[in-house]
Write a protein that holds these residues in place. Sequence first.
Motif, PDB file in Angstrom:
ATOM      1  N   GLU A 174      41.790  89.690  99.780  1.00 55.63           N
ATOM      2  CA  GLU A 174      43.235  89.532  99.906  1.00 55.63           C
ATOM      3  C   GLU A 174      43.634  88.104  99.559  1.00 55.63           C
ATOM      4  O   GLU A 174      42.927  87.155  99.883  1.00 55.63           O
ATOM      5  N   GLY A 175      44.738  87.950  98.886  1.00 59.19           N
ATOM      6  CA  GLY A 175      45.212  86.627  98.505  1.00 59.19           C
ATOM      7  C   GLY A 175      44.679  86.170  97.164  1.00 59.19           C
ATOM      8  O   GLY A 175      44.793  85.000  96.810  1.00 59.19           O
ATOM      9  N   ASN A 176      44.077  87.070  96.410  1.00 60.79           N
ATOM     10  CA  ASN A 176      43.512  86.769  95.092  1.00 60.79           C
ATOM     11  C   ASN A 176      42.443  85.689  95.131  1.00 60.79           C
ATOM     12  O   ASN A 176      42.421  84.791  94.296  1.00 60.79           O
ATOM     13  N   PHE A 177      41.554  85.784  96.111  1.00 57.85           N
ATOM     14  CA  PHE A 177      40.371  84.936  96.141  1.00 57.85           C
ATOM     15  C   PHE A 177      39.198  85.761  95.646  1.00 57.85           C
ATOM     16  O   PHE A 177      39.081  86.948  95.962  1.00 57.85           O
ATOM     17  N   TYR A 178      38.317  85.142  94.890  1.00 60.10           N
ATOM     18  CA  TYR A 178      37.191  85.836  94.276  1.00 60.10           C
ATOM     19  C   TYR A 178      35.881  85.233  94.767  1.00 60.10           C
ATOM     20  O   TYR A 178      35.790  84.023  95.007  1.00 60.10           O
ATOM     21  N   TYR A 179      34.869  86.093  94.884  1.00 59.11           N
ATOM     22  CA  TYR A 179      33.541  85.682  95.351  1.00 59.11           C
ATOM     23  C   TYR A 179      32.490  86.267  94.428  1.00 59.11           C
ATOM     24  O   TYR A 179      32.680  87.347  93.857  1.00 59.11           O
ATOM     25  N   ILE A 180      31.374  85.564  94.335  1.00 54.78           N
ATOM     26  CA  ILE A 180      30.252  86.028  93.529  1.00 54.78           C
ATOM     27  C   ILE A 180      29.003  85.987  94.399  1.00 54.78           C
ATOM     28  O   ILE A 180      28.746  85.002  95.087  1.00 54.78           O
ATOM     29  N   ILE A 181      28.237  87.081  94.359  1.00 52.92           N
ATOM     30  CA  ILE A 181      26.978  87.180  95.097  1.00 52.92           C
ATOM     31  C   ILE A 181      25.882  87.514  94.097  1.00 52.92           C
ATOM     32  O   ILE A 181      26.088  88.351  93.214  1.00 52.92           O
ATOM     33  N   ARG A 182      24.735  86.887  94.232  1.00 47.51           N
ATOM     34  CA  ARG A 182      23.584  87.273  93.416  1.00 47.51           C
ATOM     35  C   ARG A 182      23.107  88.637  93.902  1.00 47.51           C
ATOM     36  O   ARG A 182      22.719  88.803  95.054  1.00 47.51           O
ATOM     37  N   ALA A 183      23.130  89.636  93.039  1.00 50.88           N
ATOM     38  CA  ALA A 183      22.839  91.014  93.437  1.00 50.88           C
ATOM     39  C   ALA A 183      21.409  91.218  93.910  1.00 50.88           C
ATOM     40  O   ALA A 183      21.146  92.109  94.708  1.00 50.88           O
ATOM     41  N   LYS A 184      20.486  90.421  93.461  1.00 50.94           N
ATOM     42  CA  LYS A 184      19.084  90.619  93.812  1.00 50.94           C
ATOM     43  C   LYS A 184      18.672  89.906  95.094  1.00 50.94           C
ATOM     44  O   LYS A 184      17.527  89.978  95.496  1.00 50.94           O
ATOM     45  N   ASP A 185      19.603  89.209  95.737  1.00 53.83           N
ATOM     46  CA  ASP A 185      19.271  88.541  96.996  1.00 53.83           C
ATOM     47  C   ASP A 185      18.867  89.561  98.035  1.00 53.83           C
ATOM     48  O   ASP A 185      19.359  90.679  98.057  1.00 53.83           O
ATOM     49  N   ARG A 238      31.669  79.966  97.040  1.00 54.86           N
ATOM     50  CA  ARG A 238      32.877  79.601  97.770  1.00 54.86           C
ATOM     51  C   ARG A 238      34.021  80.387  97.155  1.00 54.86           C
ATOM     52  O   ARG A 238      33.904  80.892  96.037  1.00 54.86           O
ATOM     53  N   PRO A 239      35.144  80.535  97.838  1.00 53.18           N
ATOM     54  CA  PRO A 239      36.267  81.280  97.251  1.00 53.18           C
ATOM     55  C   PRO A 239      36.725  80.633  95.945  1.00 53.18           C
ATOM     56  O   PRO A 239      36.856  79.414  95.858  1.00 53.18           O
ATOM     57  N   LEU A 240      36.933  81.451  94.948  1.00 53.69           N
ATOM     58  CA  LEU A 240      37.379  80.984  93.638  1.00 53.69           C
ATOM     59  C   LEU A 240      38.804  81.469  93.375  1.00 53.69           C
ATOM     60  O   LEU A 240      39.168  82.572  93.796  1.00 53.69           O
ATOM     61  N   SER A 241      39.571  80.658  92.658  1.00 54.80           N
ATOM     62  CA  SER A 241      40.898  81.102  92.218  1.00 54.80           C
ATOM     63  C   SER A 241      40.693  82.077  91.054  1.00 54.80           C
ATOM     64  O   SER A 241      39.589  82.225  90.521  1.00 54.80           O
ATOM     65  N   GLU A 242      41.766  82.738  90.653  1.00 55.56           N
ATOM     66  CA  GLU A 242      41.663  83.675  89.529  1.00 55.56           C
ATOM     67  C   GLU A 242      41.220  82.957  88.255  1.00 55.56           C
ATOM     68  O   GLU A 242      40.385  83.472  87.508  1.00 55.56           O
ATOM     69  N   VAL A 243      41.747  81.774  88.005  1.00 59.61           N
ATOM     70  CA  VAL A 243      41.368  81.012  86.811  1.00 59.61           C
ATOM     71  C   VAL A 243      39.887  80.640  86.864  1.00 59.61           C
ATOM     72  O   VAL A 243      39.167  80.798  85.873  1.00 59.61           O
ATOM     73  N   GLN A 244      39.417  80.157  88.004  1.00 62.91           N
ATOM     74  CA  GLN A 244      37.995  79.820  88.144  1.00 62.91           C
ATOM     75  C   GLN A 244      37.127  81.055  87.950  1.00 62.91           C
ATOM     76  O   GLN A 244      36.082  80.995  87.291  1.00 62.91           O
TER      77      GLN A 244
END
Length: 121
Positions: free
Chosen positions: A68-79, A95-101
């Motif tokens: 919610e709030g247009n924050f993006y996250y990335i997780i390494r799938a193989k962890d 860490r939370p990323l903006s849409e541009v990031q």
Amino acid sequence: MLYCLFLFFSSCIDMSEQKITGPYYVSSDPAAPYKTLYYELPEAVMVERITNVERVGYTNDFIFAESEGNFYYIIRAKDIPSYLGDPRVEAAISRPLSEVQFLNVLDSLRLKNFSFQYSAI
């Protein structure tokens, strides 16, 4: 199927919600009005990864989530996460990323045609 766990708190997770890929699931949190991305350990213990999830997508290497709030996250799938409080679990989540990031990360990974496979909205 309903799983309950007692680690530092009591929580029940309805596993009938939505499998994402591998051990990743999106499920409603009975104590909150939103969906959460969880990782299921072999002992049927769910580790909370990202709360307030609206969309989730994945590749072979990464799980991408929009909260919610247009924050993006990335997780390494193989962890292979461990129990709550393990620093390795937290270190695996960006860490939370903006849409541009987020779009810049997708571009750097050469994922120009990426799309989310799950949407709660």
